[in-house]
Design a protein around this motif. Sequence first.
Motif, PDB file in Angstrom:
ATOM      1  N   ASP A 127       0.831  -1.198   0.000  1.00 27.44           N
ATOM      2  CA  ASP A 127       0.000   0.000   0.000  1.00 27.44           C
ATOM      3  C   ASP A 127       0.868   1.251   0.000  1.00 27.44           C
ATOM      4  O   ASP A 127       1.310   1.709   1.047  1.00 27.44           O
ATOM      5  CB  ASP A 127      -0.921  -0.012   1.226  1.00 27.44           C
ATOM      6  CG  ASP A 127      -1.875   1.173   1.243  1.00 27.44           C
ATOM      7  OD1 ASP A 127      -2.380   1.544   0.164  1.00 27.44           O
ATOM      8  OD2 ASP A 127      -2.115   1.723   2.336  1.00 27.44           O
ATOM      9  N   GLY A 128       1.135   1.760  -1.176  1.00 26.46           N
ATOM     10  CA  GLY A 128       1.938   2.976  -1.294  1.00 26.46           C
ATOM     11  C   GLY A 128       3.417   2.773  -1.063  1.00 26.46           C
ATOM     12  O   GLY A 128       4.154   3.741  -0.850  1.00 26.46           O
ATOM     13  N   GLN A 130       7.001   2.708  -1.970  1.00 23.69           N
ATOM     14  CA  GLN A 130       7.588   3.447  -3.085  1.00 23.69           C
ATOM     15  C   GLN A 130       9.048   3.128  -3.368  1.00 23.69           C
ATOM     16  O   GLN A 130       9.551   3.474  -4.437  1.00 23.69           O
ATOM     17  CB  GLN A 130       7.432   4.958  -2.833  1.00 23.69           C
ATOM     18  CG  GLN A 130       5.978   5.401  -2.792  1.00 23.69           C
ATOM     19  CD  GLN A 130       5.830   6.873  -2.526  1.00 23.69           C
ATOM     20  OE1 GLN A 130       6.747   7.542  -2.039  1.00 23.69           O
ATOM     21  NE2 GLN A 130       4.662   7.411  -2.828  1.00 23.69           N
ATOM     22  N   THR A 153      -1.367  -1.077  -4.446  1.00 24.01           N
ATOM     23  CA  THR A 153      -2.347  -0.008  -4.548  1.00 24.01           C
ATOM     24  C   THR A 153      -1.785   1.161  -5.363  1.00 24.01           C
ATOM     25  O   THR A 153      -0.584   1.240  -5.634  1.00 24.01           O
ATOM     26  CB  THR A 153      -2.753   0.509  -3.162  1.00 24.01           C
ATOM     27  OG1 THR A 153      -1.596   1.078  -2.519  1.00 24.01           O
ATOM     28  CG2 THR A 153      -3.316  -0.607  -2.305  1.00 24.01           C
ATOM     29  N   LYS A 154      -2.678   2.049  -5.741  1.00 28.79           N
ATOM     30  CA  LYS A 154      -2.273   3.245  -6.476  1.00 28.79           C
ATOM     31  C   LYS A 154      -1.278   4.041  -5.642  1.00 28.79           C
ATOM     32  O   LYS A 154      -1.422   4.181  -4.436  1.00 28.79           O
ATOM     33  CB  LYS A 154      -3.502   4.100  -6.789  1.00 28.79           C
ATOM     34  CG  LYS A 154      -4.483   3.429  -7.725  1.00 28.79           C
ATOM     35  CD  LYS A 154      -5.738   4.266  -7.925  1.00 28.79           C
ATOM     36  CE  LYS A 154      -6.707   3.550  -8.858  1.00 28.79           C
ATOM     37  NZ  LYS A 154      -7.971   4.309  -9.042  1.00 28.79           N
ATOM     38  N   GLY A 155      -0.255   4.564  -6.291  1.00 22.42           N
ATOM     39  CA  GLY A 155       0.782   5.304  -5.586  1.00 22.42           C
ATOM     40  C   GLY A 155       1.979   4.461  -5.206  1.00 22.42           C
ATOM     41  O   GLY A 155       2.979   4.992  -4.715  1.00 22.42           O
ATOM     42  N   SER A 156       1.895   3.156  -5.439  1.00 29.57           N
ATOM     43  CA  SER A 156       3.042   2.284  -5.168  1.00 29.57           C
ATOM     44  C   SER A 156       4.047   2.369  -6.310  1.00 29.57           C
ATOM     45  O   SER A 156       3.742   2.840  -7.406  1.00 29.57           O
ATOM     46  CB  SER A 156       2.576   0.826  -4.990  1.00 29.57           C
ATOM     47  OG  SER A 156       1.712   0.700  -3.891  1.00 29.57           O
ATOM     48  N   SER A 182      -7.481   0.621  -5.717  1.00 29.58           N
ATOM     49  CA  SER A 182      -7.790   1.514  -4.603  1.00 29.58           C
ATOM     50  C   SER A 182      -7.975   0.721  -3.311  1.00 29.58           C
ATOM     51  O   SER A 182      -8.155  -0.500  -3.326  1.00 29.58           O
ATOM     52  CB  SER A 182      -9.066   2.298  -4.904  1.00 29.58           C
ATOM     53  OG  SER A 182     -10.183   1.419  -4.938  1.00 29.58           O
ATOM     54  N   ASN A 224       3.403   2.426   3.232  1.00 31.78           N
ATOM     55  CA  ASN A 224       4.419   3.366   2.770  1.00 31.78           C
ATOM     56  C   ASN A 224       5.524   3.538   3.806  1.00 31.78           C
ATOM     57  O   ASN A 224       5.269   3.534   5.011  1.00 31.78           O
ATOM     58  CB  ASN A 224       3.739   4.709   2.479  1.00 31.78           C
ATOM     59  CG  ASN A 224       4.709   5.820   2.154  1.00 31.78           C
ATOM     60  OD1 ASN A 224       5.185   6.495   3.046  1.00 31.78           O
ATOM     61  ND2 ASN A 224       5.006   5.969   0.887  1.00 31.78           N
ATOM     62  N   SER A 230      -2.314   3.378   4.459  1.00 31.09           N
ATOM     63  CA  SER A 230      -3.189   4.537   4.298  1.00 31.09           C
ATOM     64  C   SER A 230      -4.385   4.477   5.239  1.00 31.09           C
ATOM     65  O   SER A 230      -4.827   3.398   5.655  1.00 31.09           O
ATOM     66  CB  SER A 230      -3.684   4.614   2.848  1.00 31.09           C
ATOM     67  OG  SER A 230      -4.510   3.502   2.545  1.00 31.09           O
TER      68      SER A 230
END
Length: 281
Positions: A127-128, A130, A153-156, A182, A224, A230
């Motif tokens: 989840d995120g 990076q 998830t989005k943003g990873s 999401s 993250n 999140s």
Amino acid sequence: MLIDSASNKKIKLMESLRLRKHRAKEGLFRIEGVRLSEMAAASGWAIRFGLYTAELVEKERGRALVEALQAKCPLYEIGAALAKKVAATDTPQGIFLVAEQQKKSLPQMAEHLQQAAARKPLLVVLDGVQDPGNAGTIIRTADAVGADGVILTKGSVDVFSDKTVRATMGSLFHLPVVTDVSAEEVAAFAQATGCQLLATALDEQAKPHFAVDFGKGSLIAFGNEGGGVSKELLATAEKVYIPMYGEAESLNVGVSSAVVLYEAVRQRHFAEASAYSRQTK
């Protein structure tokens, strides 16, 4: 066939795939290095073409790799200068592949679980996350524990970036992957597949990971590097934490994933054996 021009279309494509936008547009990614290329050759992943140097085939292992790849895709010889130009590493090993990305949707992942008869699925959610090294380490760990898949998830981070692919050490070719979903979609998937949704969090409501029943179907989310999982995902998940007794404030997310996932392994594969051992002493 020999390619000796930096303006060749295949050289240009190989270079362009260093950027996420081009990987997304083309649906392709790069594989570099002997071991990763061997694993790609042994997998069912489609390879568009490969580039190799004369130095590679001077060694027995290199020759065997080229022979294996020739059965899967077109290969082109390049010189040392072009090899350095297309390489993403400081010491290229003389083999570069362009492969097609393999991603599943959540419905396809659910179908995969049914086909695999995974009554108690174990899936990992990034989840995120990076950092490519962390993401690759978690995917590698998920493969090691026998997880059924990985969801990002989005943003990873882009799972098909050069650094992430290298960090997976080939485990990318072993696990189905879903990307760009999401928090709401993750929660809905967990419910649809009858799995508990767990998330690591330093929270008063969190329970020690030892106290979680990993014998159930489980989606385990790791967050993250800076902000953790999140708020959207935490709102629908059961929170767990890893007890720490020294002065360290936290663990690296890659380390955390290994700690939690191997507790799942212990419960799923060794709990009965441990209980039997205690009874017979």
